[in-house]
Motif scaffolding. Structure first.
Motif, PDB file in Angstrom:
ATOM      1  N   VAL A  45       0.848  -1.198   0.000  1.00  0.00           N
ATOM      2  CA  VAL A  45       0.000   0.000   0.000  1.00  0.00           C
ATOM      3  C   VAL A  45       0.879   1.242   0.000  1.00  0.00           C
ATOM      4  CG1 VAL A  45      -1.779   1.264   1.243  1.00  0.00           C
ATOM      5  CG2 VAL A  45      -1.801  -1.234   1.240  1.00  0.00           C
ATOM      6  N   SER A  46       0.585   2.173  -0.882  1.00  0.00           N
ATOM      7  CA  SER A  46       1.373   3.407  -0.943  1.00  0.00           C
ATOM      8  C   SER A  46       0.844   4.435   0.055  1.00  0.00           C
ATOM      9  CB  SER A  46       1.342   3.993  -2.359  1.00  0.00           C
ATOM     10  OG  SER A  46       0.022   4.368  -2.715  1.00  0.00           O
ATOM     11  N   GLY A  47       1.707   5.357   0.443  1.00  0.00           N
ATOM     12  CA  GLY A  47       1.305   6.446   1.330  1.00  0.00           C
ATOM     13  C   GLY A  47       1.160   6.053   2.785  1.00  0.00           C
ATOM     14  N   VAL A  48       1.768   4.943   3.180  1.00  0.00           N
ATOM     15  CA  VAL A  48       1.685   4.455   4.564  1.00  0.00           C
ATOM     16  C   VAL A  48       3.019   4.719   5.260  1.00  0.00           C
ATOM     17  CG1 VAL A  48       1.448   2.394   6.013  1.00  0.00           C
ATOM     18  CG2 VAL A  48      -0.030   2.723   4.018  1.00  0.00           C
ATOM     19  N   PRO A 111      -3.792  -3.391  -2.959  1.00  0.00           N
ATOM     20  CA  PRO A 111      -3.373  -2.134  -2.317  1.00  0.00           C
ATOM     21  C   PRO A 111      -4.333  -0.987  -2.551  1.00  0.00           C
ATOM     22  CG  PRO A 111      -1.896  -2.732  -4.143  1.00  0.00           C
ATOM     23  CD  PRO A 111      -2.750  -3.916  -3.870  1.00  0.00           C
ATOM     24  N   TRP A 112      -4.985  -0.948  -3.738  1.00  0.00           N
ATOM     25  CA  TRP A 112      -5.868   0.194  -3.999  1.00  0.00           C
ATOM     26  C   TRP A 112      -7.120   0.177  -3.133  1.00  0.00           C
ATOM     27  CZ3 TRP A 112      -4.894  -3.603  -7.707  1.00  0.00           C
ATOM     28  CH2 TRP A 112      -5.963  -4.426  -8.059  1.00  0.00           C
ATOM     29  N   VAL A 114      -7.090  -0.257   0.088  1.00  0.00           N
ATOM     30  CA  VAL A 114      -6.686   0.516   1.267  1.00  0.00           C
ATOM     31  C   VAL A 114      -6.419   1.963   0.890  1.00  0.00           C
ATOM     32  CG1 VAL A 114      -5.081   0.641   3.204  1.00  0.00           C
ATOM     33  CG2 VAL A 114      -5.698  -1.588   2.251  1.00  0.00           C
ATOM     34  N   GLU A 115      -5.793   2.188  -0.248  1.00  0.00           N
ATOM     35  CA  GLU A 115      -5.515   3.553  -0.691  1.00  0.00           C
ATOM     36  C   GLU A 115      -6.806   4.341  -0.913  1.00  0.00           C
ATOM     37  OE1 GLU A 115      -1.487   1.890  -2.904  1.00  0.00           O
ATOM     38  OE2 GLU A 115      -3.236   2.486  -4.101  1.00  0.00           O
ATOM     39  N   ASP A 116      -7.792   3.711  -1.549  1.00  0.00           N
ATOM     40  CA  ASP A 116      -9.089   4.378  -1.756  1.00  0.00           C
ATOM     41  C   ASP A 116      -9.799   4.621  -0.429  1.00  0.00           C
ATOM     42  OD1 ASP A 116      -8.531   4.240  -4.431  1.00  0.00           O
ATOM     43  OD2 ASP A 116     -10.026   2.706  -4.908  1.00  0.00           O
ATOM     44  N   VAL A 118      -8.400   5.145   2.598  1.00  0.00           N
ATOM     45  CA  VAL A 118      -7.774   6.273   3.288  1.00  0.00           C
ATOM     46  C   VAL A 118      -8.185   7.587   2.624  1.00  0.00           C
ATOM     47  CG1 VAL A 118      -5.567   7.388   3.805  1.00  0.00           C
ATOM     48  CG2 VAL A 118      -5.845   4.928   4.183  1.00  0.00           C
ATOM     49  N   ALA A 119      -8.212   7.603   1.287  1.00  0.00           N
ATOM     50  CA  ALA A 119      -8.619   8.812   0.581  1.00  0.00           C
ATOM     51  C   ALA A 119     -10.071   9.175   0.898  1.00  0.00           C
ATOM     52  CB  ALA A 119      -8.443   8.612  -0.922  1.00  0.00           C
ATOM     53  N   ARG A 122     -10.241  10.746   4.396  1.00  0.00           N
ATOM     54  CA  ARG A 122      -9.676  12.093   4.359  1.00  0.00           C
ATOM     55  C   ARG A 122     -10.665  13.097   3.764  1.00  0.00           C
ATOM     56  NH1 ARG A 122      -3.631  10.495   2.172  1.00  0.00           N
ATOM     57  NH2 ARG A 122      -2.606  10.380   4.211  1.00  0.00           N
TER      58      ARG A 122
END
Length: 266
Positions: A45-48, A111-112, A114-116, A118-119, A122
């Motif tokens: 996952v990116s951005g972690v 991974p997307w 989790v990325e979606d 978090v977005a 936010r």
């Protein structure tokens, strides 16, 4: 905004003792434990900012540390993954902006997802918690119904309003829809993906409330938030051709392995 992923893992599962250490074989045939696959999913996952395994069991601790995971020990009194995440954050002395609970029984989580998630949290300042939902194809819906008819506790389904705020989660297949759907056709049922993103204040409150009536009846930890009037944002995610299933019962092992082979995942 800082993001912490916590992977809660316990050995003493009622339905499947020792589940985090169960080995799964992907396309290469090489076995890797469920907790290792969950860790790999989190690391993709990116951005972690940080990923930790939270457990109360020495066997899981030693195994996870052996493949390089950071491990935080928690008490045996945690009743579910959300309580374990809250204790892990407190034990680490951290103040992240968002805490992600990537439960250790969903190694096929892309991974997307989790990325979606978090977005989504936010972007919605009124939401206390966010969780992903995946629209079921006719085949996925039929598999969920088959599990229930066989007496197996399979995946969880989610129902939400026009504003994407959760109305209910259930281990039954809801909403009811008459008739059948083609294997690859979209259905009105949404599979709840067992991942959560919390604001730290909501996570801290959760442990102080005690178990809720609906939470106990359904065996679903997220219902404690709904019973207390907290907002759970359902973030619809796209499969992008990936199959998704969770490891809830021993019978799910061959199903997951078949999915990994079909998707050429090691």
């Amino acid at each position: 905004m800082s993001v912490l992923i916590v992977i809660p893992a316990r050995h003493a599962s009622t339905r499947y003792p020792g589940k985090p250490l169960v080995e799964l074989r992907g396309a290469s045939g090489q076995p890797r434990s469920l907790i290792r696959r969950s860790w790999d999913a989190a690391m993709a996952v990116s951005g972690v900012d940080r990923v930790v395994v939270a457990t109360d069991d020495g066997r899981i601790r030693d195994h996870a540390a052996g493949f390089g995971a950071e491990v935080v020990m928690t008490s045996t009194t945690c009743r579910n993954g959300t309580e374990r995440c809250a204790e892990a954050v407190a034990n680490l002395g951290l103040t992240p902006d968002i805490v992600v609970n990537l439960q250790g029984d969903a190694p096929l989580t892309p991974p997307w997802f989790v990325e979606d998630l978090v977005a989504g949290l936010r972007a919605d300042p009124d939401a206390d918690v966010a969780t992903p939902v995946l629209r079921c194809t006719g085949r996925m819906r039929a598999d969920l119904i088959a599990d229930r008819h066989a007496g197996r506790v399979g995946g969880t389904t989610a129902v939400f309003g026009h504003d994407r705020q959760a109305l209910f989660f259930s281990k039954e297949v809801i909403p009811f829809a008459a008739g059948d759907f083609g294997d690859d056709d979209p259905s009105p049922v949404f599979h709840h993906v067992g991942v959560y993103a919390y604001r730290p204040a909501a996570l801290a409150e959760y442990t102080a409330w005690g178990e809720g009536r609906l939470e106990v009846l359904e065996g679903l930890e997220q219902l404690r938030f709904l019973e207390r009037g907290r907002r759970i944002l359902c973030v619809e995610v796209e499969s992008r051709g990936r199959q998704f299933w969770e490891l809830n019962n021993p019978e799910d092992v061959p199903r997951l392995e078949a999915m990994m082979r079909a998707m050429n995942l090691d």
